[in-house]
Enzyme design. Structure first.
Site, PDB file in Angstrom:
ATOM      1  CE  LYS A 138      72.519 -17.406 181.446  1.00 35.99           C
ATOM      2  NZ  LYS A 138      73.664 -17.651 182.260  1.00 35.99           N
ATOM      3  CG  HIS A 181      78.462 -25.227 188.879  1.00 33.32           C
ATOM      4  ND1 HIS A 181      78.246 -24.458 189.997  1.00 33.32           N
ATOM      5  CD2 HIS A 181      77.425 -24.963 188.013  1.00 33.32           C
ATOM      6  CE1 HIS A 181      77.131 -23.747 189.808  1.00 33.32           C
ATOM      7  NE2 HIS A 181      76.621 -24.048 188.623  1.00 33.32           N
ATOM      8  CD  GLU A 202      71.729 -12.653 189.273  1.00 35.68           C
ATOM      9  OE1 GLU A 202      72.729 -11.986 189.533  1.00 35.68           O
ATOM     10  OE2 GLU A 202      71.708 -13.893 189.255  1.00 35.68           O
ATOM     11  NE  ARG A 219      86.215   5.127 181.251  1.00 38.85           N
ATOM     12  CZ  ARG A 219      87.269   5.817 180.823  1.00 38.85           C
ATOM     13  NH1 ARG A 219      87.551   5.823 179.540  1.00 38.85           N
ATOM     14  NH2 ARG A 219      88.010   6.478 181.672  1.00 38.85           N
ATOM     15  CG  ASN A 224      70.653 -18.198 191.286  1.00 42.64           C
ATOM     16  OD1 ASN A 224      71.530 -18.442 190.460  1.00 42.64           O
ATOM     17  ND2 ASN A 224      70.489 -17.008 191.822  1.00 42.64           N
ATOM     18  CD  GLU A 237      73.924 -24.660 185.764  1.00 40.14           C
ATOM     19  OE1 GLU A 237      72.743 -24.306 185.640  1.00 40.14           O
ATOM     20  OE2 GLU A 237      74.656 -24.262 186.702  1.00 40.14           O
ATOM     21  CE  LYS A 271      74.686 -13.269 186.841  1.00 41.69           C
ATOM     22  NZ  LYS A 271      74.632 -14.266 187.910  1.00 41.69           N
ATOM     23  CG  HIS A 286      76.688 -21.191 194.706  1.00 35.89           C
ATOM     24  ND1 HIS A 286      75.798 -20.182 194.421  1.00 35.89           N
ATOM     25  CD2 HIS A 286      77.240 -21.549 193.525  1.00 35.89           C
ATOM     26  CE1 HIS A 286      75.810 -19.944 193.115  1.00 35.89           C
ATOM     27  NE2 HIS A 286      76.668 -20.759 192.547  1.00 35.89           N
ATOM     28  CG  HIS A 338      72.821 -22.550 191.128  1.00 40.80           C
ATOM     29  ND1 HIS A 338      72.009 -23.421 190.428  1.00 40.80           N
ATOM     30  CD2 HIS A 338      73.832 -22.234 190.284  1.00 40.80           C
ATOM     31  CE1 HIS A 338      72.516 -23.610 189.220  1.00 40.80           C
ATOM     32  NE2 HIS A 338      73.627 -22.904 189.106  1.00 40.80           N
ATOM     33  NE  ARG A 344      71.486 -13.515 184.411  1.00 37.85           N
ATOM     34  CZ  ARG A 344      72.343 -12.954 183.574  1.00 37.85           C
ATOM     35  NH1 ARG A 344      72.104 -11.774 183.068  1.00 37.85           N
ATOM     36  NH2 ARG A 344      73.445 -13.560 183.236  1.00 37.85           N
TER      37      ARG A 344
HETATM   38  N1  LIG Z   1      79.134 -15.924 183.583  1.00 34.68           N
HETATM   39  C1  LIG Z   1      78.183 -16.769 183.909  1.00 34.68           C
HETATM   40  O1  LIG Z   1      76.982 -16.475 183.783  1.00 34.68           O
HETATM   41  C2  LIG Z   1      78.558 -18.130 184.409  1.00 34.68           C
HETATM   42  C3  LIG Z   1      77.583 -19.112 184.568  1.00 34.68           C
HETATM   43  C4  LIG Z   1      77.976 -20.380 184.995  1.00 34.68           C
HETATM   44  C5  LIG Z   1      79.305 -20.649 185.264  1.00 34.68           C
HETATM   45  N2  LIG Z   1      80.228 -19.660 185.121  1.00 34.68           N
HETATM   46  C6  LIG Z   1      81.651 -19.917 185.384  1.00 34.68           C
HETATM   47  O2  LIG Z   1      82.083 -20.970 184.538  1.00 34.68           O
HETATM   48  C7  LIG Z   1      83.226 -21.591 185.127  1.00 34.68           C
HETATM   49  C8  LIG Z   1      83.148 -23.080 184.941  1.00 34.68           C
HETATM   50  O3  LIG Z   1      83.091 -23.361 183.551  1.00 34.68           O
HETATM   51  P1  LIG Z   1      83.359 -24.822 182.964  1.00 34.68           P
HETATM   52  O4  LIG Z   1      82.600 -25.821 183.741  1.00 34.68           O
HETATM   53  O5  LIG Z   1      83.156 -24.705 181.507  1.00 34.68           O
HETATM   54  O6  LIG Z   1      84.847 -25.109 183.359  1.00 34.68           O
HETATM   55  P2  LIG Z   1      86.270 -24.656 182.784  1.00 34.68           P
HETATM   56  O7  LIG Z   1      86.206 -23.431 181.985  1.00 34.68           O
HETATM   57  O8  LIG Z   1      87.163 -24.659 183.958  1.00 34.68           O
HETATM   58  O9  LIG Z   1      86.654 -25.865 181.818  1.00 34.68           O
HETATM   59  C9  LIG Z   1      86.760 -27.168 182.343  1.00 34.68           C
HETATM   60  C10 LIG Z   1      87.994 -27.863 181.795  1.00 34.68           C
HETATM   61  O10 LIG Z   1      87.767 -28.252 180.437  1.00 34.68           O
HETATM   62  C11 LIG Z   1      88.848 -27.807 179.596  1.00 34.68           C
HETATM   63  N3  LIG Z   1      88.254 -27.606 178.287  1.00 34.68           N
HETATM   64  C12 LIG Z   1      87.418 -26.622 177.903  1.00 34.68           C
HETATM   65  N4  LIG Z   1      86.945 -26.885 176.679  1.00 34.68           N
HETATM   66  C13 LIG Z   1      87.517 -28.038 176.280  1.00 34.68           C
HETATM   67  C14 LIG Z   1      87.413 -28.831 175.093  1.00 34.68           C
HETATM   68  N5  LIG Z   1      86.574 -28.497 174.121  1.00 34.68           N
HETATM   69  N6  LIG Z   1      88.152 -29.952 175.015  1.00 34.68           N
HETATM   70  C15 LIG Z   1      88.976 -30.330 176.051  1.00 34.68           C
HETATM   71  N7  LIG Z   1      89.084 -29.638 177.183  1.00 34.68           N
HETATM   72  C16 LIG Z   1      88.366 -28.507 177.293  1.00 34.68           C
HETATM   73  C17 LIG Z   1      89.355 -26.593 180.298  1.00 34.68           C
HETATM   74  O11 LIG Z   1      90.662 -26.283 179.902  1.00 34.68           O
HETATM   75  C18 LIG Z   1      89.247 -27.017 181.774  1.00 34.68           C
HETATM   76  O12 LIG Z   1      90.296 -27.836 182.146  1.00 34.68           O
HETATM   77  C19 LIG Z   1      83.257 -21.142 186.573  1.00 34.68           C
HETATM   78  O13 LIG Z   1      84.314 -20.240 186.753  1.00 34.68           O
HETATM   79  C20 LIG Z   1      81.927 -20.422 186.774  1.00 34.68           C
HETATM   80  O14 LIG Z   1      82.012 -19.366 187.712  1.00 34.68           O
HETATM   81  C21 LIG Z   1      79.885 -18.423 184.694  1.00 34.68           C
END
Ligand SMILES: NC(=O)c1ccc[n+]([C@@H]2O[C@H](COP(=O)([O-])OP(=O)(O)OC[C@H]3O[C@@H](n4cnc5c(N)ncnc54)[C@H](O)[C@@H]3O)[C@@H](O)[C@H]2O)c1
Length: 360
Positions: A226, A263, A236, A120, A244, A184, A142, A251, A247, A240
């Site tokens: 942020k 994205h 949210e 938990r 978006n 972003e 999140k 999306h 977005h 918050r």
């Molecule tokens: N929780 C939240 O508030 C929130 C907000 C925005 C996005 N997200 C989530 O984030 C995700 C997307 O994140 P992202 O764009 O970072 O993509 P990702 O985590 O898929 O990473 C992109 C690629 O880069 C590689 N990688 C990561 N760090 C690296 C490094 N330092 N050197 C070489 N390769 C590296 C990864 O292995 C992957 O292939 C989505 O799932 C989205 O839903 C969450």
């Protein structure tokens, strides 16, 4: 170690975000005295640097275990969560042990989910290694995974105890991932801090170079926004929503492109769309709308989309609306850094704004 900056996130569970270089040693310090075991969740692609992090934790006296998870969205599956829970169960992880998320947003989302659900909720430290992770995903608590019905459908709010942003981890990140992260970054510029836009316009090469001081300045500015927003509105309920910006259509584009687009590229088009919507609604002037196209163009991000997808995009936005049981709402600008909500624009107005972004 170069000078690191600390930004505080307020709220029920306040925490600090540290931004700088050569900071992996800070992870051990953030864990505190009670933690004995640490699960480091990382993408398999980053095993070598995760191993370096593990060694620093072992040297600091922790029992540190690596959990290599699949790349990108493949990490955000319940089977992968079960894999992590399995390691924790076999290693007798207790309530006072901890999880470290080391990777991009998909890894930090998964690591956060595992930390939120194990017994938990256990301590979580996020160490984002993509620009998107640094300015967005790792901050705000999140966490979530996908199901076959959609993205991020299962999750929990679980604030990290610390976020450590080591800009040196970006050395290995592909250039297109950095530029996608700027989607972003530009969003923060338009909704809250136009200095970010000025810095990109002044010298886009330095602004997008992870080794440059101006890059660090930009990241700090984004993180500060942020941190302020999620500090005021953890779950949210209101503020918050401004995050978006771009977005809603973004999306829908990601959905239309079967999640093959980055994205940042999808929200880039989404931001130009809402800028046009605000212009048509008499809120935003021509110069501010043009600035969207010019700054995103400088970064090589797309600002137009194919005309034949409109019906599909509207359908997806409506479905999204139903799942939130509200009107179709768009974050728009009254001016740069003055975000507001436009509720239920007419179909004619939406279509007219879309006509302004069709390609060709
Ligand atoms: N929780 C939240 O508030 C929130 C907000 C925005 C996005 N997200 C989530 O984030 C995700 C997307 O994140 P992202 O764009 O970072 O993509 P990702 O985590 O898929 O990473 C992109 C690629 O880069 C590689 N990688 C990561 N760090 C690296 C490094 N330092 N050197 C070489 N390769 C590296 C990864 O292995 C992957 O292939 C989505 O799932 C989205 O839903 C969450």
């Amino acid at each position: 170690m170069s000078t690191a900056t600390e930004i505080k996130v307020s709220g029920v569970d306040p925490y600090e975000i540290v931004i700088g270089r050569a900071l992996l040693g800070e992870v051990a310090k953030g864990l505190g005295d009670k933690v004995k075991k640490v699960l480091v969740v990382h993408p398999v692609a980053l095993t070598a640097s995760a191993e370096l992090l593990r060694e620093t934790l072992v040297e600091a006296g922790f029992e540190a275990i690596l959990a290599g998870v699949p790349d990108s969205e493949d990490a955000k599956r319940v089977e992968v969560a079960a894999f992590c829970w399995g390691i924790m169960g076999k290693s007798d992880f207790t309530r006072s042990d901890a999880v470290v998320g080391f990777g991009g947003g998909s890894t930090t989302d998964m690591a956060g989910f595992v930390a939120a659900t194990w017994l938990r909720g256990v301590k979580l430290i996020q160490v984002p290694t993509t620009l998107l992770g640094m300015v967005d995903a790792a901050i705000g608590g999140k966490t979530g995974i996908n199901t076959s019905e959609g993205k991020n459908l299962v999750g929990a709010f679980h604030a990290p105890a610390k976020v450590i942003i080591d800009l040196d981890t970006l050395q290995s990140l592909a250039r297109n991932e950095i530029l996608a992260g700027f989607g972003e970054v530009v969003k923060y510029g338009f909704i809250a801090d136009p200095v970010i836009l000025d810095l990109i316009e002044k010298d886009v090469t330095s602004a997008t170079d992870p080794n440059s001081p101006v890059f660090q300045d930009i990241v700090q500015r984004c993180v500060a926004i942020k941190a302020r927003v999620v500090g005021e509105d953890f779950k949210e309920a209101g503020l918050r929503e401004i995050l978006n910006y771009g977005h809603t259509l973004g999306h829908a584009i990601e959905h239309a492109e079967r999640y093959k687009w980055r994205h940042g590229a999808a929200i880039s088009i989404g931001m130009v769309f809402v800028a046009e919507l605000a212009r048509l609604g008499g809120r935003l002037g021509d110069a501010a709308v043009d600035r969207h196209r010019s700054v995103l163009g400088l970064l090589g991000l797309p600002t137009t989309y194919s005309a034949d997808k409109w019906n599909q995009l509207v359908e997806t936005m409506q479905r999204d609306k139903k799942s939130r049981s509200g009107n179709l709402r768009f974050v728009v600008l009254d001016d740069i850094a003055k975000p507001t909500i436009m509720s239920a624009p007419t179909p004619e107005m939406l279509f007219a704004a879309f006509q302004e972004i069709v390609e060709g």
